[in-house]
Design an enzyme around this catalytic site. Structure first.
Site, PDB file in Angstrom:
ATOM      1  N   ASP A  32      -6.846   4.157  -4.665  1.00  0.00           N
ATOM      2  CA  ASP A  32      -7.455   4.009  -3.381  1.00  0.00           C
ATOM      3  C   ASP A  32      -8.244   5.853  -2.688  1.00  0.00           C
ATOM      4  O   ASP A  32      -8.404   6.334  -3.662  1.00  0.00           O
ATOM      5  CB  ASP A  32      -6.832   3.520  -1.987  1.00  0.00           C
ATOM      6  CG  ASP A  32      -7.675   3.112  -0.744  1.00  0.00           C
ATOM      7  OD1 ASP A  32      -7.688   2.309  -0.568  1.00  0.00           O
ATOM      8  OD2 ASP A  32      -7.267   3.925   0.198  1.00  0.00           O
ATOM      9  N   LYS A  91       0.638  -0.738  -0.223  1.00  0.00           N
ATOM     10  CA  LYS A  91      -0.169  -0.205   0.081  1.00  0.00           C
ATOM     11  C   LYS A  91       1.155   1.290   0.296  1.00  0.00           C
ATOM     12  O   LYS A  91       1.619   1.069   0.208  1.00  0.00           O
ATOM     13  CB  LYS A  91      -1.084  -0.012   1.326  1.00  0.00           C
ATOM     14  CG  LYS A  91      -2.099   0.556   1.316  1.00  0.00           C
ATOM     15  CD  LYS A  91      -3.332   0.122   0.548  1.00  0.00           C
ATOM     16  CE  LYS A  91      -4.393   1.226   0.225  1.00  0.00           C
ATOM     17  NZ  LYS A  91      -5.071  -0.138   0.004  1.00  0.00           N
TER      18      LYS A  91
HETATM   19  P1  NDP Z   1     -13.138   7.552  -2.642  1.00  0.00           P
HETATM   20  O1  NDP Z   1     -12.169   8.430  -2.494  1.00  0.00           O
HETATM   21  O2  NDP Z   1     -13.747   7.238  -4.096  1.00  0.00           O
HETATM   22  O3  NDP Z   1     -14.249   7.876  -1.593  1.00  0.00           O
HETATM   23  C1  NDP Z   1     -14.008   8.008  -0.703  1.00  0.00           C
HETATM   24  C2  NDP Z   1     -15.803   8.113   0.374  1.00  0.00           C
HETATM   25  O4  NDP Z   1     -15.359   8.137   1.866  1.00  0.00           O
HETATM   26  C3  NDP Z   1     -16.215   9.626   0.179  1.00  0.00           C
HETATM   27  O5  NDP Z   1     -17.086  10.014  -0.679  1.00  0.00           O
HETATM   28  C4  NDP Z   1     -14.755  10.486   0.815  1.00  0.00           C
HETATM   29  O6  NDP Z   1     -15.081  11.604   1.141  1.00  0.00           O
HETATM   30  C5  NDP Z   1     -15.195   9.534   2.155  1.00  0.00           C
HETATM   31  N1  NDP Z   1     -15.110   9.643   3.487  1.00  0.00           N
HETATM   32  C6  NDP Z   1     -13.321  10.168   3.180  1.00  0.00           C
HETATM   33  N2  NDP Z   1     -13.382  10.536   5.021  1.00  0.00           N
HETATM   34  C7  NDP Z   1     -14.122  10.256   5.301  1.00  0.00           C
HETATM   35  C8  NDP Z   1     -14.325  10.203   6.672  1.00  0.00           C
HETATM   36  N3  NDP Z   1     -14.285   9.993   7.299  1.00  0.00           N
HETATM   37  N4  NDP Z   1     -16.239  10.193   7.184  1.00  0.00           N
HETATM   38  C9  NDP Z   1     -17.039   9.705   6.058  1.00  0.00           C
HETATM   39  N5  NDP Z   1     -16.829   9.912   4.487  1.00  0.00           N
HETATM   40  C10 NDP Z   1     -15.421  10.262   4.559  1.00  0.00           C
HETATM   41  O7  NDP Z   1     -12.714   6.680  -2.435  1.00  0.00           O
HETATM   42  P2  NDP Z   1     -12.736   4.911  -2.269  1.00  0.00           P
HETATM   43  O8  NDP Z   1     -14.127   4.622  -2.604  1.00  0.00           O
HETATM   44  O9  NDP Z   1     -11.939   4.113  -3.442  1.00  0.00           O
HETATM   45  O10 NDP Z   1     -12.540   4.489  -1.097  1.00  0.00           O
HETATM   46  C11 NDP Z   1     -13.445   3.752  -0.036  1.00  0.00           C
HETATM   47  C12 NDP Z   1     -12.752   2.807   0.871  1.00  0.00           C
HETATM   48  O11 NDP Z   1     -12.954   1.462  -0.331  1.00  0.00           O
HETATM   49  C13 NDP Z   1     -11.554   3.069   1.508  1.00  0.00           C
HETATM   50  O12 NDP Z   1     -11.351   2.158   3.135  1.00  0.00           O
HETATM   51  C14 NDP Z   1     -10.765   1.882   0.486  1.00  0.00           C
HETATM   52  O13 NDP Z   1      -9.479   1.787   1.292  1.00  0.00           O
HETATM   53  C15 NDP Z   1     -11.854   1.042   0.446  1.00  0.00           C
HETATM   54  N6  NDP Z   1     -11.511   0.392  -0.793  1.00  0.00           N
HETATM   55  C16 NDP Z   1     -11.019   0.762  -2.487  1.00  0.00           C
HETATM   56  C17 NDP Z   1     -11.193   0.276  -2.769  1.00  0.00           C
HETATM   57  C18 NDP Z   1     -10.873   0.351  -4.678  1.00  0.00           C
HETATM   58  O14 NDP Z   1     -10.768  -0.114  -5.727  1.00  0.00           O
HETATM   59  N7  NDP Z   1     -11.280   1.975  -4.513  1.00  0.00           N
HETATM   60  C19 NDP Z   1     -10.962  -1.455  -2.764  1.00  0.00           C
HETATM   61  C20 NDP Z   1     -11.357  -1.756  -1.642  1.00  0.00           C
HETATM   62  C21 NDP Z   1     -11.168  -1.139  -0.831  1.00  0.00           C
HETATM   63  P3  NDP Z   1     -14.536  12.711   0.876  1.00  0.00           P
HETATM   64  O15 NDP Z   1     -13.399  12.643  -0.696  1.00  0.00           O
HETATM   65  O16 NDP Z   1     -15.045  13.778   0.838  1.00  0.00           O
HETATM   66  O17 NDP Z   1     -13.502  12.198   2.067  1.00  0.00           O
HETATM   67  O1  2IT Z   2      -8.071  -1.622  -0.970  1.00  0.00           O
HETATM   68  C1  2IT Z   2      -7.792  -2.099  -1.976  1.00  0.00           C
HETATM   69  O2  2IT Z   2      -8.370  -3.123  -2.178  1.00  0.00           O
HETATM   70  C2  2IT Z   2      -7.966  -0.554  -2.947  1.00  0.00           C
HETATM   71  N1  2IT Z   2      -8.011  -0.166  -2.619  1.00  0.00           N
HETATM   72  C3  2IT Z   2      -7.544  -2.048  -4.009  1.00  0.00           C
HETATM   73  C4  2IT Z   2      -6.265  -2.533  -4.962  1.00  0.00           C
HETATM   74  C5  2IT Z   2      -6.000  -2.842  -6.046  1.00  0.00           C
HETATM   75  O3  2IT Z   2      -4.238  -2.827  -6.339  1.00  0.00           O
HETATM   76  O4  2IT Z   2      -6.586  -2.761  -7.081  1.00  0.00           O
END
Ligand code: NDP
Ligand code: 2IT
Length: 445
Positions: free
Chosen positions: A164, A124
């Site tokens: 992420d 990461k």
């Molecule tokens: P994004 O940046 O697209 O979205 C994150 C979301 O969470 C935004 O809506 C953000 O709002 C909000 N957010 C951030 N901090 C807070 C908080 N303290 N309270 C409430 N909302 C909050 O990220 P992702 O959707 O990619 O990631 C979301 C989660 O999923 C994370 O935990 C990430 O690690 C996990 N994840 C992501 C993957 C991926 O492929 N993208 C894969 C697996 C897991 P704002 O940006 O306005 O702060």
């Molecule tokens: O938390 C996760 O699994 C991710 N943000 C995606 C990682 C990836 O390599 O696609």
């Protein structure tokens, strides 16, 4: 073997790294019986070796904003474990990013990636850079400056980053452009690329789709489906968006979204143009969800509150770590929620998990539930290696198959005497055994 001693040593060695220690503690608690049944793991020092990253690169990122002012951010890449494949995992750009958060995410990623059945190790990275309010050119310059350092340790067979929080298709494009220029090669070194230049179809939707496919399997164990279910989603980013689309497709109704500013409740359901609006909200870089309630009059905005107070059948936390605590869990249980599946990484606190599990709620941990994102990254790597592009249907079918197989692995290793499934134990044991066996085969390195 006394895993408490290992945990206590780790606490002494890494004081204050709370998120990392929280993630390690959860895994060690789950695997205790497996470790005790397999003395060769102790002999080979597997636990002591698996809990520390192979290496961590930290660097500074100087960059210049549009007004000519110089800024310096911190950058990191944690290469945690490459026993079953190249290091693989996302990059997070958020002001809260620190070493503890990236170590927790890298550690989780090892077992998540093992669960996908694909050959990927865990890693990461990221930066405390805050994309909020930045112009496109500032984001581009920052990504280019970030890659000037990251390039030193990544490569398509070594370490393959992705997105992420705060890193989506746009940032991956800028990062890739600089990598290509520096290395003079066009290879699959990052995933989540644009679909016109090596990206996989379905990757943007994959984490959210996978989350709902996994929750669908969980519901099936109780003879239930998404049809007619009310669903609370938190976040409004990439994962929340994909999950909302898929819940709609399966006949469920998503009634909440959230941001750092609070949550919106839309009892009419978030579908159609409202899902499109999520993309606008995210692209605006303003870090708030409140404008949704100005745009759609069926919705109400609740400042500084979490969505878990709304009465729902299913909850999908898709925002960030530790966003669902013991009290939130109790409220969900009291309101009749039957399933919580983590789209985000470690969104539930240990107290939250305990309340849900003790109350008999189906609880799916992030490393199993949200593995569809990285699994589809793995499928992107495969397509890049073959220099082929699969159709949307092919990728979606493979993603679906992988999520069902992760669910099967959780059931196999997490089945309890009463017939219910401890998905936390199931995911940790299945992921751990795969990595530990590879480490045993490869000797002390
Ligand atoms: P994004 O940046 O697209 O979205 C994150 C979301 O969470 C935004 O809506 C953000 O709002 C909000 N957010 C951030 N901090 C807070 C908080 N303290 N309270 C409430 N909302 C909050 O990220 P992702 O959707 O990619 O990631 C979301 C989660 O999923 C994370 O935990 C990430 O690690 C996990 N994840 C992501 C993957 C991926 O492929 N993208 C894969 C697996 C897991 P704002 O940006 O306005 O702060
Ligand atoms: O938390 C996760 O699994 C991710 N943000 C995606 C990682 C990836 O390599 O696609």
């Amino acid at each position: 073997m006394d895993l408490n001693n290992i945990m206590n040593d780790l606490v002494k060695k890494h004081p204050g790294e709370d998120e990392y220690l929280q993630a390690v503690r959860e895994v060690l608690e789950s695997i205790e019986s497996v470790v005790n049944q397999n003395p060769q793991l102790e002999t080979a020092g597997i636990i002591e070796r698996i809990v520390e990253p192979d290496r961590v690169l930290t660097f500074k990122i100087p960059w210049v904003d549009d007004s000519g002012e110089v800024h310096v951010n911190l950058g990191y890449r944690v290469q945690f474990n490459n026993a079953i494949g190249p290091y693989k995992g996302g990059l997070r750009f958020h002001p809260s990013v620190n070493l503890s958060i990236l170590k927790f995410l890298g550690f989780e990623q090892i077992f998540k990636n093992a669960l996908t059945t694909l050959p990927m190790g865990g890693g990461k990275g990221g930066s405390d850079f805050n994309p909020k309010g930045k112009s496109d050119t500032e984001i581009m310059r920052f990504c280019q400056a970030f890659m000037l350092e990251l390039v030193k340790i990544i490569g398509p067979e070594t370490d393959v980053p992705a997105g992420d929080i705060g890193v989506g298709g746009k940032e991956i494009g800028y990062l890739y452009g600089m990598y290509k220029k520096l290395q003079r090669e066009h290879t699959g070194v990052l995933t989540g690329k644009g679909t016109g230049w090596g990206g996989s179809l379905i990757r943007p939707e994959a984490t959210g789709f996978g989350t709902v496919y996994f929750a669908q399997e969980m519901l099936k164990t109780k003879g239930e489906t998404f049809e007619g279910k009310t669903v609370a989603v938190s976040g409004f980013g990439n994962v929340a968006w994909g999950a909302t689309i898929k819940v709609n497709e399966l006949g469920g109704k998503v009634v909440t979204l959230s941001g750092p500013d609070g949550f919106v409740h839309d009892p009419d359901g978030i579908s159609g143009e409202k899902i499109e609006y999520m993309l606008e909200l995210r692209a605006s870089n303003q870090d708030i969800v409140a404008p949704y309630a100005d745009e759609f009059e069926s919705a109400t905005f609740y400042p500084n509150k979490r969505p878990w107070q709304v009465e729902v059948d299913v909850a999908l936390p898709c925002a960030t770590q530790n966003e669902l605590d013991g009290n939130d869990a109790k409220t969900l249980v009291d309101n009749g929620c039957i399933c919580v599946a983590e789209g985000a990484n470690m969104p539930s606190t240990p107290e939250g998990i305990e309340v849900l599990q003790k109350s008999g709620v189906l609880f799916g941990p992030g490393k199993a539930v949200n593995a569809g994102g990285v699994a589809t990254s793995g499928l992107e790597m495969t397509q890049n290696s073959m220099k082929l592009a699969w159709t949307r249907e092919e990728v979606d079918a493979k993603l679906h198959h992988i999520m069902v197989s992760i669910h099967d692995a959780c059931v196999k290793h997490g089945m309890k005497d009463d017939g219910s499934v401890d998905y936390v134990k199931g995911a940790n044991v299945a992921g751990f055994l795969k990595v530990a066996n590879a480490m045993l085969d490869q000797g002390i390195i």
